[in-house]
Design an enzyme around this catalytic site. Sequence first.
Site, mmCIF file in Angstrom:
data_model
loop_
_atom_site.group_PDB
_atom_site.id
_atom_site.type_symbol
_atom_site.label_atom_id
_atom_site.label_comp_id
_atom_site.label_asym_id
_atom_site.label_seq_id
_atom_site.Cartn_x
_atom_site.Cartn_y
_atom_site.Cartn_z
ATOM 1 N N ASP A 167 -17.069 27.488 31.272
ATOM 2 C CA ASP A 167 -16.379 27.956 30.069
ATOM 3 C C ASP A 167 -15.595 29.229 30.375
ATOM 4 O OD1 ASP A 167 -17.652 25.886 28.771
ATOM 5 O OD2 ASP A 167 -19.255 27.154 27.973
ATOM 6 N N HIS A 168 -14.618 29.520 29.528
ATOM 7 C CA HIS A 168 -13.764 30.693 29.781
ATOM 8 C C HIS A 168 -14.574 31.985 29.809
ATOM 9 C CE1 HIS A 168 -13.621 32.686 25.784
ATOM 10 N NE2 HIS A 168 -13.845 31.479 25.311
#
Length: 247
Positions: A111-112
């Site tokens: 995930d970012h």
Amino acid sequence: MQLQDILFSQGFGTRRICSGLVQQGLVSVGDEASPCTDPTALFEEKGLCFRVQGESWQYQLRAYLMLNKPAGFECSHKPGAHPSVYTLLPAPLRARGGGAAAGVQAVGRLDHDTTGLLLLSDDGQFIHRMTSPRHHVPKVYEAQVKHPLDARQVRRLLDGVVLDDDPAAVRAQDCVAVNEHHLRMTLTEGKYHQVKRMVAAVGNRVEGLHRSAIGTLVLTPELPEGQWRWLTPDEVLALTRKREKAA
């Protein structure tokens, strides 16, 4: 292999661009101080070292990289609200091989807002082996959680919890409360937001997530955040060596 084809395979542009780099005297090979200006000059590519515009490179038939991913980057070639993790790599690694599927690809995604170890490669078989659930490649995550951990939560994660998209329980291969707010969890699957959803299922919340290891490969402080390096042949072999199915 012709020098222009070597450069093309390593991501330095189209064959025309690679030929032009050589003709302009921007490429030198091995220990030669003078550039090679013949694009069709033949070289044994295995182990070949060369310089393009003063930057040193070594020929790699396949690319196997590890990156210490910072927060705020998306593992996508077409990111949305955040920059692409691929912008952390030099241009040749993003273009090697040419064609629609040029460049290295992330081996799975983070995930970012998740940091840590990310593998990248242009070897489709390697990517499949590292991401397929049937190969049971363990991945270790360090989760900072909102509420104090207790033995019940750890036990439930080891025994298995049910997520909302699958009636089958998923469980951690290993799970340890390092301290009240630091959970170390080892998974052999790669479901969407799996760590966050598993922790939520036992009544807690992940507030920070870092991947510290994949298989035999451990992220160490020698690789700073945002930096990458080539995997050694021994590291690739260790990652792909057959392992017993998790009990």
